[in-house]
Design a protein around this motif. Structure first.
Motif, mmCIF file in Angstrom:
data_model
loop_
_atom_site.group_PDB
_atom_site.id
_atom_site.type_symbol
_atom_site.label_atom_id
_atom_site.label_comp_id
_atom_site.label_asym_id
_atom_site.label_seq_id
_atom_site.Cartn_x
_atom_site.Cartn_y
_atom_site.Cartn_z
ATOM 1 N N ASN A 95 -20.227 30.903 3.985
ATOM 2 C CA ASN A 95 -21.181 29.629 4.186
ATOM 3 C C ASN A 95 -20.093 28.997 5.512
ATOM 4 O O ASN A 95 -20.583 28.052 6.298
ATOM 5 C CB ASN A 95 -20.589 28.495 2.509
ATOM 6 C CG ASN A 95 -21.822 28.910 1.644
ATOM 7 O OD1 ASN A 95 -22.853 29.097 2.158
ATOM 8 N ND2 ASN A 95 -21.434 29.138 0.283
ATOM 9 N N THR A 96 -19.435 29.063 5.120
ATOM 10 C CA THR A 96 -18.144 29.049 6.208
ATOM 11 C C THR A 96 -18.942 29.113 8.116
ATOM 12 O O THR A 96 -18.694 28.499 8.791
ATOM 13 C CB THR A 96 -16.683 29.286 6.468
ATOM 14 O OG1 THR A 96 -16.501 28.481 5.356
ATOM 15 C CG2 THR A 96 -15.845 28.862 7.390
ATOM 16 N N GLU A 148 -22.223 40.002 8.360
ATOM 17 C CA GLU A 148 -21.002 40.696 9.244
ATOM 18 C C GLU A 148 -19.787 39.699 10.161
ATOM 19 O O GLU A 148 -18.690 39.971 10.063
ATOM 20 C CB GLU A 148 -22.216 40.970 10.162
ATOM 21 C CG GLU A 148 -23.174 42.505 9.656
ATOM 22 C CD GLU A 148 -23.944 42.900 11.002
ATOM 23 O OE1 GLU A 148 -24.043 43.919 10.824
ATOM 24 O OE2 GLU A 148 -24.442 41.868 11.733
ATOM 25 N N ILE A 149 -20.370 38.696 10.521
ATOM 26 C CA ILE A 149 -19.497 37.584 10.630
ATOM 27 C C ILE A 149 -18.065 37.337 10.635
ATOM 28 O O ILE A 149 -17.160 37.421 9.848
ATOM 29 C CB ILE A 149 -20.122 35.957 11.517
ATOM 30 C CG1 ILE A 149 -21.212 36.605 13.017
ATOM 31 C CG2 ILE A 149 -19.044 35.168 12.812
ATOM 32 C CD1 ILE A 149 -21.479 35.596 13.154
ATOM 33 N N ALA A 150 -18.872 37.056 8.703
ATOM 34 C CA ALA A 150 -18.016 36.195 7.493
ATOM 35 C C ALA A 150 -17.183 37.654 7.236
ATOM 36 O O ALA A 150 -16.132 37.284 6.947
ATOM 37 C CB ALA A 150 -18.861 35.822 6.835
ATOM 38 N N HIS A 165 -19.853 26.559 10.872
ATOM 39 C CA HIS A 165 -19.928 26.347 12.020
ATOM 40 C C HIS A 165 -20.304 27.042 13.024
ATOM 41 O O HIS A 165 -21.084 26.467 13.864
ATOM 42 C CB HIS A 165 -18.798 28.181 12.143
ATOM 43 C CG HIS A 165 -17.029 27.350 12.061
ATOM 44 N ND1 HIS A 165 -16.398 26.757 12.200
ATOM 45 C CD2 HIS A 165 -16.744 28.569 11.063
ATOM 46 C CE1 HIS A 165 -15.659 26.225 11.799
ATOM 47 N NE2 HIS A 165 -15.629 28.364 11.158
ATOM 48 N N SER A 166 -21.656 27.596 12.702
ATOM 49 C CA SER A 166 -22.766 27.672 13.759
ATOM 50 C C SER A 166 -23.727 26.641 13.621
ATOM 51 O O SER A 166 -24.365 26.118 14.627
ATOM 52 C CB SER A 166 -23.695 29.166 13.028
ATOM 53 O OG SER A 166 -23.756 29.514 11.822
ATOM 54 N N SER A 167 -23.846 25.701 12.607
ATOM 55 C CA SER A 167 -24.917 25.233 13.119
ATOM 56 C C SER A 167 -24.681 23.486 13.444
ATOM 57 O O SER A 167 -25.291 23.552 14.024
ATOM 58 C CB SER A 167 -24.668 23.896 11.355
ATOM 59 O OG SER A 167 -25.801 24.346 10.551
ATOM 60 N N ARG A 168 -22.909 23.632 13.283
ATOM 61 C CA ARG A 168 -22.364 22.967 14.256
ATOM 62 C C ARG A 168 -22.589 22.791 15.428
ATOM 63 O O ARG A 168 -22.011 21.995 16.649
ATOM 64 C CB ARG A 168 -20.750 22.099 14.049
ATOM 65 C CG ARG A 168 -20.516 21.489 12.561
ATOM 66 C CD ARG A 168 -19.825 20.568 12.854
ATOM 67 N NE ARG A 168 -18.224 21.809 12.280
ATOM 68 C CZ ARG A 168 -17.742 21.712 10.914
ATOM 69 N NH1 ARG A 168 -17.981 20.893 10.286
ATOM 70 N NH2 ARG A 168 -17.138 22.339 9.939
ATOM 71 N N LEU A 169 -22.248 24.272 15.604
ATOM 72 C CA LEU A 169 -22.163 25.151 16.981
ATOM 73 C C LEU A 169 -23.718 24.975 17.831
ATOM 74 O O LEU A 169 -23.506 23.828 18.624
ATOM 75 C CB LEU A 169 -22.384 26.662 17.651
ATOM 76 C CG LEU A 169 -22.119 27.160 18.153
ATOM 77 C CD1 LEU A 169 -20.838 26.660 19.570
ATOM 78 C CD2 LEU A 169 -21.757 28.449 18.039
#
Lengths: 162, 162
Positions: free
Chosen positions: B130-131, B120-122, B135-139
DNA sequence: CGCAAAATCATCCAAAAGAATGACGACAAC
DNA sequence: GTTGTCGTCATTCTTTTGGATGATTTTGCG
Protein backbone atom coordinates in the motif's frame (compact mmCIF):
# COMPACT_ATOMS: atom_id res chain seq x y z
CA UNK A 1 -20.06 -2.39 -19.28
CA UNK A 2 -17.37 -1.50 -21.74
CA UNK A 3 -15.36 1.53 -20.73
CA UNK A 4 -15.35 3.52 -23.88
CA UNK A 5 -13.63 6.77 -23.15
CA UNK A 6 -9.97 7.09 -22.49
CA UNK A 7 -9.90 9.87 -19.92
CA UNK A 8 -10.86 8.52 -16.55
CA UNK A 9 -14.63 8.53 -16.11
CA UNK A 10 -14.13 7.99 -12.45
CA UNK A 11 -12.45 11.31 -12.03
CA UNK A 12 -15.10 13.05 -13.99
CA UNK A 13 -17.76 11.53 -11.79
CA UNK A 14 -15.97 12.81 -8.73
CA UNK A 15 -15.61 16.25 -10.22
CA UNK A 16 -19.32 16.36 -10.95
CA UNK A 17 -20.11 15.21 -7.48
CA UNK A 18 -17.90 17.91 -6.03
CA UNK A 19 -19.66 20.54 -8.06
CA UNK A 20 -23.01 19.14 -7.00
CA UNK A 21 -22.06 19.17 -3.34
CA UNK A 22 -20.71 22.64 -3.72
CA UNK A 23 -23.92 23.88 -5.25
CA UNK A 24 -26.10 22.22 -2.65
CA UNK A 25 -23.97 23.57 0.16
CA UNK A 26 -24.20 27.02 -1.28
CA UNK A 27 -27.94 26.77 -1.61
CA UNK A 28 -28.35 25.56 1.95
CA UNK A 29 -26.15 28.33 3.18
CA UNK A 30 -28.25 30.93 1.45
CA UNK A 31 -31.39 29.30 2.80
CA UNK A 32 -30.06 29.36 6.34
CA UNK A 33 -29.11 32.99 6.04
CA UNK A 34 -32.55 33.72 4.72
CA UNK A 35 -34.30 31.94 7.57
CA UNK A 36 -32.25 33.56 10.28
CA UNK A 37 -32.83 36.84 8.61
CA UNK A 38 -36.57 36.35 8.80
CA UNK A 39 -36.47 35.00 12.29
CA UNK A 40 -34.81 38.08 13.65
CA UNK A 41 -36.81 40.36 11.46
CA UNK A 42 -33.79 41.96 10.04
CA UNK A 43 -34.53 43.73 6.84
CA UNK A 44 -31.21 45.27 6.22
CA UNK A 45 -29.61 43.54 3.29
CA UNK A 46 -26.65 45.74 2.80
CA UNK A 47 -24.33 43.70 4.90
CA UNK A 48 -24.63 40.54 2.89
CA UNK A 49 -24.46 42.34 -0.36
CA UNK A 50 -21.52 44.51 0.49
CA UNK A 51 -19.85 41.76 2.42
CA UNK A 52 -20.12 39.42 -0.53
CA UNK A 53 -18.97 42.10 -2.88
CA UNK A 54 -15.98 42.89 -0.75
CA UNK A 55 -15.24 39.21 -0.37
CA UNK A 56 -15.40 38.57 -4.09
CA UNK A 57 -13.38 41.62 -4.93
CA UNK A 58 -10.65 40.93 -2.46
CA UNK A 59 -10.61 37.28 -3.38
CA UNK A 60 -9.92 38.22 -6.94
CA UNK A 61 -7.36 40.69 -5.76
CA UNK A 62 -5.75 38.06 -3.56
CA UNK A 63 -5.61 35.52 -6.35
CA UNK A 64 -4.17 38.04 -8.71
CA UNK A 65 -1.67 39.08 -6.07
CA UNK A 66 -0.65 35.53 -5.35
CA UNK A 67 -0.22 34.77 -9.00
CA UNK A 68 1.75 37.84 -9.93
CA UNK A 69 3.90 37.74 -6.84
CA UNK A 70 5.03 34.19 -7.28
CA UNK A 71 5.22 33.72 -10.99
CA UNK A 72 8.39 35.69 -11.15
CA UNK A 73 11.11 33.21 -10.56
CA UNK A 74 10.51 29.87 -12.25
CA UNK A 75 10.34 31.28 -15.72
CA UNK A 76 13.60 30.43 -17.40
CA UNK A 77 15.57 27.47 -16.28
CA UNK A 78 18.05 26.33 -18.82
CA UNK A 79 18.80 22.70 -18.67
CA UNK A 80 21.81 21.01 -20.08
CA UNK A 81 20.55 17.89 -21.68
CA UNK A 82 23.07 15.56 -23.17
CA UNK A 83 21.39 15.21 -26.50
CA UNK A 84 23.06 12.41 -28.31
CA UNK A 85 23.61 13.87 -31.75
CA UNK A 86 25.04 10.81 -33.40
CA UNK A 87 22.42 8.16 -33.03
CA UNK A 88 19.69 7.52 -35.57
CA UNK A 89 19.30 4.23 -33.74
CA UNK A 90 18.76 0.96 -35.49
CA UNK A 91 17.38 -1.97 -33.56
CA UNK A 92 19.69 -4.89 -33.08
CA UNK A 93 18.62 -7.12 -35.94
CA UNK A 94 20.56 -10.09 -34.67
CA UNK A 95 18.98 -9.97 -31.27
CA UNK A 96 15.64 -9.38 -32.89
CA UNK A 97 15.96 -12.50 -35.01
CA UNK A 98 17.34 -14.39 -32.08
CA UNK A 99 14.21 -13.71 -30.08
CA UNK A 100 11.99 -14.18 -33.13
CA UNK A 101 10.33 -10.85 -32.60
CA UNK A 102 8.12 -9.83 -35.49
CA UNK A 103 7.95 -6.29 -36.87
CA UNK A 104 4.51 -5.78 -35.47
CA UNK A 105 5.61 -6.87 -32.06
CA UNK A 106 8.54 -4.52 -32.18
CA UNK A 107 6.23 -1.72 -33.14
CA UNK A 108 4.02 -2.42 -30.18
CA UNK A 109 7.03 -2.68 -27.96
CA UNK A 110 7.98 0.81 -28.96
CA UNK A 111 4.55 2.13 -28.14
CA UNK A 112 4.59 0.38 -24.80
CA UNK A 113 7.90 2.02 -24.06
CA UNK A 114 6.38 5.35 -25.00
CA UNK A 115 3.99 4.90 -22.12
CA UNK A 116 0.82 4.13 -24.02
CA UNK A 117 -1.89 1.88 -22.67
CA UNK A 118 -3.14 -1.09 -24.65
CA UNK A 119 -6.20 0.87 -25.57
CA UNK A 120 -4.17 3.78 -26.82
CA UNK A 121 -1.96 1.48 -28.80
CA UNK A 122 -4.98 -0.18 -30.33
CA UNK A 123 -6.38 3.18 -31.35
CA UNK A 124 -3.02 4.21 -32.70
CA UNK A 125 -2.64 1.14 -34.87
CA UNK A 126 -6.31 0.81 -35.80
CA UNK A 127 -6.60 -2.67 -34.38
CA UNK A 128 -8.57 -4.06 -31.49
CA UNK A 129 -7.35 -4.01 -27.96
CA UNK A 130 -7.38 -7.79 -27.95
CA UNK A 131 -4.90 -7.84 -30.76
CA UNK A 132 -2.59 -5.59 -28.89
CA UNK A 133 -2.87 -7.86 -25.92
CA UNK A 134 -1.97 -10.97 -27.83
CA UNK A 135 0.95 -9.20 -29.43
CA UNK A 136 2.24 -7.95 -26.12
CA UNK A 137 1.69 -11.31 -24.51
CA UNK A 138 3.82 -13.03 -27.10
CA UNK A 139 6.28 -10.22 -26.80
CA UNK A 140 6.63 -10.65 -23.07
CA UNK A 141 6.98 -14.35 -23.60
CA UNK A 142 9.83 -13.88 -26.04
CA UNK A 143 11.52 -11.27 -23.91
CA UNK A 144 11.04 -13.22 -20.73
CA UNK A 145 9.18 -10.36 -19.12
CA UNK A 146 6.18 -10.50 -16.85
CA UNK A 147 5.30 -6.82 -16.94
CA UNK A 148 5.48 -4.17 -19.58
CA UNK A 149 7.89 -2.10 -17.54
CA UNK A 150 10.17 -5.09 -17.39
CA UNK A 151 9.78 -5.64 -21.10
CA UNK A 152 10.81 -2.07 -21.73
CA UNK A 153 13.81 -2.41 -19.49
CA UNK A 154 14.94 -5.62 -21.12
CA UNK A 155 14.37 -4.29 -24.60
CA UNK A 156 16.44 -1.24 -23.85
CA UNK A 157 19.37 -3.20 -22.56
CA UNK A 158 19.10 -5.44 -25.62
CA UNK A 159 19.12 -2.38 -27.85
CA UNK A 160 15.83 -3.25 -29.43
CA UNK A 161 14.46 0.21 -28.72
CA UNK A 162 16.25 3.51 -28.10
CA UNK B 1 -15.49 12.28 -25.57
CA UNK B 2 -12.34 12.14 -27.63
CA UNK B 3 -9.74 9.97 -26.08
CA UNK B 4 -7.08 12.55 -26.51
CA UNK B 5 -6.72 14.49 -23.30
CA UNK B 6 -3.79 13.70 -21.12
CA UNK B 7 -4.07 16.43 -18.51
CA UNK B 8 -3.65 15.27 -14.96
CA UNK B 9 -6.92 14.32 -13.32
CA UNK B 10 -5.37 14.72 -9.91
CA UNK B 11 -4.80 18.40 -10.28
CA UNK B 12 -8.29 18.94 -11.54
CA UNK B 13 -9.70 17.12 -8.59
CA UNK B 14 -7.60 19.15 -6.22
CA UNK B 15 -8.73 22.33 -7.85
CA UNK B 16 -12.35 21.34 -7.39
CA UNK B 17 -11.80 20.40 -3.81
CA UNK B 18 -10.00 23.63 -3.13
CA UNK B 19 -12.81 25.61 -4.63
CA UNK B 20 -15.28 23.64 -2.59
CA UNK B 21 -13.44 24.25 0.66
CA UNK B 22 -12.97 27.84 -0.27
CA UNK B 23 -16.63 28.43 -0.98
CA UNK B 24 -17.86 26.73 2.13
CA UNK B 25 -15.32 28.54 4.27
CA UNK B 26 -16.44 31.83 2.84
CA UNK B 27 -20.07 31.06 3.48
CA UNK B 28 -19.38 29.94 7.01
CA UNK B 29 -17.43 33.09 7.65
CA UNK B 30 -20.34 35.24 6.62
CA UNK B 31 -22.67 33.14 8.71
CA UNK B 32 -20.46 33.41 11.76
CA UNK B 33 -20.17 37.12 11.37
CA UNK B 34 -23.91 37.35 11.12
CA UNK B 35 -24.51 35.31 14.22
CA UNK B 36 -22.01 37.16 16.32
CA UNK B 37 -23.51 40.35 15.14
CA UNK B 38 -26.89 39.28 16.45
CA UNK B 39 -25.59 37.83 19.62
CA UNK B 40 -23.80 40.92 20.76
CA UNK B 41 -26.23 43.32 19.23
CA UNK B 42 -23.50 45.15 17.53
CA UNK B 43 -25.22 46.84 14.69
CA UNK B 44 -23.87 50.26 14.13
CA UNK B 45 -20.43 51.16 12.94
CA UNK B 46 -19.65 47.52 12.39
CA UNK B 47 -19.67 47.68 8.67
CA UNK B 48 -16.23 49.15 8.33
CA UNK B 49 -14.81 46.70 10.81
CA UNK B 50 -16.37 43.63 9.29
CA UNK B 51 -15.75 44.87 5.81
CA UNK B 52 -12.10 45.23 6.59
CA UNK B 53 -12.06 41.87 8.24
CA UNK B 54 -13.71 40.22 5.29
CA UNK B 55 -11.39 42.00 2.93
CA UNK B 56 -8.30 40.92 4.80
CA UNK B 57 -9.46 37.36 5.26
CA UNK B 58 -10.50 36.90 1.69
CA UNK B 59 -7.34 38.50 0.46
CA UNK B 60 -5.36 35.97 2.43
CA UNK B 61 -7.58 33.17 1.19
CA UNK B 62 -7.24 34.38 -2.35
CA UNK B 63 -3.50 34.56 -2.09
CA UNK B 64 -3.38 31.09 -0.63
CA UNK B 65 -5.69 29.83 -3.35
CA UNK B 66 -3.66 31.37 -6.07
CA UNK B 67 -0.50 29.92 -4.64
CA UNK B 68 -1.74 26.40 -4.15
CA UNK B 69 -3.64 26.29 -7.37
CA UNK B 70 -0.72 27.27 -9.50
CA UNK B 71 1.90 25.48 -7.51
CA UNK B 72 3.65 23.39 -10.11
CA UNK B 73 3.64 24.78 -13.55
CA UNK B 74 7.08 24.13 -14.95
CA UNK B 75 7.40 26.21 -18.11
CA UNK B 76 11.00 25.32 -18.63
CA UNK B 77 13.08 26.23 -21.58
CA UNK B 78 15.04 23.18 -22.52
CA UNK B 79 18.32 23.74 -24.15
CA UNK B 80 20.02 20.77 -25.69
CA UNK B 81 23.72 20.56 -25.11
CA UNK B 82 25.78 17.58 -26.17
CA UNK B 83 27.48 16.16 -23.15
CA UNK B 84 29.87 13.46 -22.20
CA UNK B 85 28.72 10.00 -23.16
CA UNK B 86 30.08 8.33 -20.06
CA UNK B 87 28.68 9.93 -17.00
CA UNK B 88 27.88 8.33 -13.65
CA UNK B 89 24.49 9.96 -13.89
CA UNK B 90 23.11 12.27 -11.30
CA UNK B 91 19.41 13.01 -11.23
CA UNK B 92 18.44 16.49 -12.28
CA UNK B 93 18.09 18.19 -8.92
CA UNK B 94 16.48 21.28 -10.35
CA UNK B 95 13.80 19.33 -12.12
CA UNK B 96 13.37 17.18 -9.07
CA UNK B 97 12.74 20.19 -6.87
CA UNK B 98 10.57 21.67 -9.55
CA UNK B 99 8.23 18.72 -9.44
CA UNK B 100 8.56 18.43 -5.66
CA UNK B 101 9.57 14.80 -5.89
CA UNK B 102 10.77 13.41 -2.60
CA UNK B 103 13.78 11.08 -2.26
CA UNK B 104 11.58 8.15 -1.45
CA UNK B 105 9.47 8.76 -4.49
CA UNK B 106 12.54 8.95 -6.66
CA UNK B 107 13.74 5.69 -5.22
CA UNK B 108 10.50 4.02 -6.09
CA UNK B 109 10.57 5.57 -9.51
CA UNK B 110 13.88 3.93 -10.14
CA UNK B 111 12.55 0.54 -9.10
CA UNK B 112 9.52 0.98 -11.31
CA UNK B 113 11.80 1.76 -14.20
CA UNK B 114 13.77 -1.36 -13.40
CA UNK B 115 10.64 -3.32 -14.17
CA UNK B 116 9.66 -4.32 -10.66
CA UNK B 117 6.06 -4.81 -9.59
CA UNK B 118 4.65 -2.95 -6.62
CA UNK B 119 4.94 -6.11 -4.59
CA UNK B 120 8.56 -6.57 -5.47
CA UNK B 121 9.28 -2.96 -4.66
CA UNK B 122 7.54 -3.32 -1.33
CA UNK B 123 9.62 -6.38 -0.51
CA UNK B 124 12.75 -4.61 -1.65
CA UNK B 125 12.16 -1.60 0.57
CA UNK B 126 10.61 -3.47 3.50
CA UNK B 127 7.41 -1.51 3.38
CA UNK B 128 3.86 -2.48 2.60
CA UNK B 129 2.51 -2.69 -0.90
CA UNK B 130 0.00 0.00 0.00
CA UNK B 131 2.80 2.37 0.79
CA UNK B 132 4.37 1.71 -2.55
CA UNK B 133 1.06 2.40 -4.20
CA UNK B 134 0.66 5.66 -2.34
CA UNK B 135 4.13 6.77 -3.32
CA UNK B 136 3.67 5.84 -6.92
CA UNK B 137 0.30 7.53 -7.06
CA UNK B 138 1.76 10.78 -5.85
CA UNK B 139 4.65 10.26 -8.20
CA UNK B 140 2.36 9.86 -11.18
CA UNK B 141 0.50 12.93 -10.09
CA UNK B 142 3.65 15.01 -9.96
CA UNK B 143 4.94 13.62 -13.21
CA UNK B 144 1.61 13.93 -14.94
CA UNK B 145 1.59 10.25 -15.77
CA UNK B 146 -1.28 7.83 -15.72
CA UNK B 147 0.68 4.62 -16.08
CA UNK B 148 3.99 3.48 -14.77
CA UNK B 149 5.37 3.06 -18.25
CA UNK B 150 4.48 6.65 -18.95
CA UNK B 151 6.05 7.71 -15.70
CA UNK B 152 9.25 5.95 -16.69
CA UNK B 153 9.24 7.58 -20.08
CA UNK B 154 8.66 11.05 -18.67
CA UNK B 155 11.25 10.56 -15.96
CA UNK B 156 13.83 9.50 -18.50
CA UNK B 157 13.29 12.48 -20.71
CA UNK B 158 13.46 14.70 -17.64
CA UNK B 159 16.73 13.09 -16.62
CA UNK B 160 15.41 11.96 -13.30
CA UNK B 161 16.56 8.41 -13.92
CA UNK B 162 19.22 7.00 -16.26
C1' DC C 1 -1.63 -23.31 -55.48
C1' DG C 2 -0.88 -24.54 -50.80
C1' DC C 3 1.60 -23.99 -46.68
C1' DA C 4 3.46 -21.54 -42.80
C1' DA C 5 4.16 -17.52 -40.41
C1' DA C 6 2.19 -13.42 -39.10
C1' DA C 7 -1.60 -10.73 -37.88
C1' DT C 8 -6.08 -10.32 -36.38
C1' DC C 9 -9.93 -10.85 -32.88
C1' DA C 10 -12.53 -13.13 -29.17
C1' DT C 11 -13.68 -14.84 -24.34
C1' DC C 12 -12.88 -15.96 -19.69
C1' DC C 13 -10.27 -15.45 -15.87
C1' DA C 14 -6.76 -13.86 -12.56
C1' DA C 15 -3.57 -10.59 -11.03
C1' DA C 16 -1.65 -6.15 -10.87
C1' DA C 17 -2.08 -1.42 -10.98
C1' DG C 18 -4.31 2.84 -10.08
C1' DA C 19 -7.77 6.24 -7.78
C1' DA C 20 -9.84 8.27 -3.75
C1' DT C 21 -9.76 8.89 0.83
C1' DG C 22 -8.52 8.95 5.56
C1' DA C 23 -5.33 8.36 9.20
C1' DC C 24 -1.08 8.50 12.10
C1' DG C 25 3.73 9.35 13.78
C1' DA C 26 8.16 11.65 13.09
C1' DC C 27 10.45 15.65 12.49
C1' DA C 28 11.93 20.10 10.99
C1' DA C 29 10.76 25.01 10.62
C1' DC C 30 8.84 28.97 12.10
C1' DG D 1 3.66 24.97 20.18
C1' DT D 2 1.45 25.13 15.87
C1' DT D 3 2.31 24.09 11.09
C1' DG D 4 3.82 21.53 7.21
C1' DT D 5 6.02 17.92 4.94
C1' DC D 6 7.22 13.10 4.57
C1' DG D 7 6.72 8.54 5.09
C1' DT D 8 3.87 5.08 6.42
C1' DC D 9 -0.44 2.05 6.06
C1' DA D 10 -5.36 0.74 5.28
C1' DT D 11 -9.78 0.16 2.74
C1' DT D 12 -12.74 0.21 -1.15
C1' DC D 13 -13.29 0.56 -5.72
C1' DT D 14 -12.37 0.71 -10.81
C1' DT D 15 -9.30 -0.03 -14.48
C1' DT D 16 -5.57 -2.13 -16.67
C1' DT D 17 -2.80 -5.82 -17.60
C1' DG D 18 -1.56 -10.47 -18.31
C1' DG D 19 -2.46 -15.63 -19.15
C1' DA D 20 -4.54 -19.26 -21.62
C1' DT D 21 -6.73 -20.68 -25.57
C1' DG D 22 -8.91 -20.94 -29.89
C1' DA D 23 -10.28 -19.15 -34.18
C1' DT D 24 -10.07 -16.54 -38.59
C1' DT D 25 -7.72 -13.83 -42.02
C1' DT D 26 -3.55 -12.03 -44.57
C1' DT D 27 0.51 -12.57 -46.66
C1' DG D 28 4.87 -14.10 -48.35
C1' DC D 29 7.10 -17.83 -50.55
C1' DG D 30 8.63 -22.12 -52.64
Amino acid sequence: MPPTTESSPHSRRRAFRDILVYGIAGGLLILILKLTEYRFLVIEHSFEIYGGLIAALFSALGIWLGLTLTRKKPSVIIKEIPASPSEPFVPDEARLAQLAITPRELEILGLIAAGLSNREIAAHLFVSENTVKTHSSRLFDKLGARRRTQAVQLAKTSRLIP
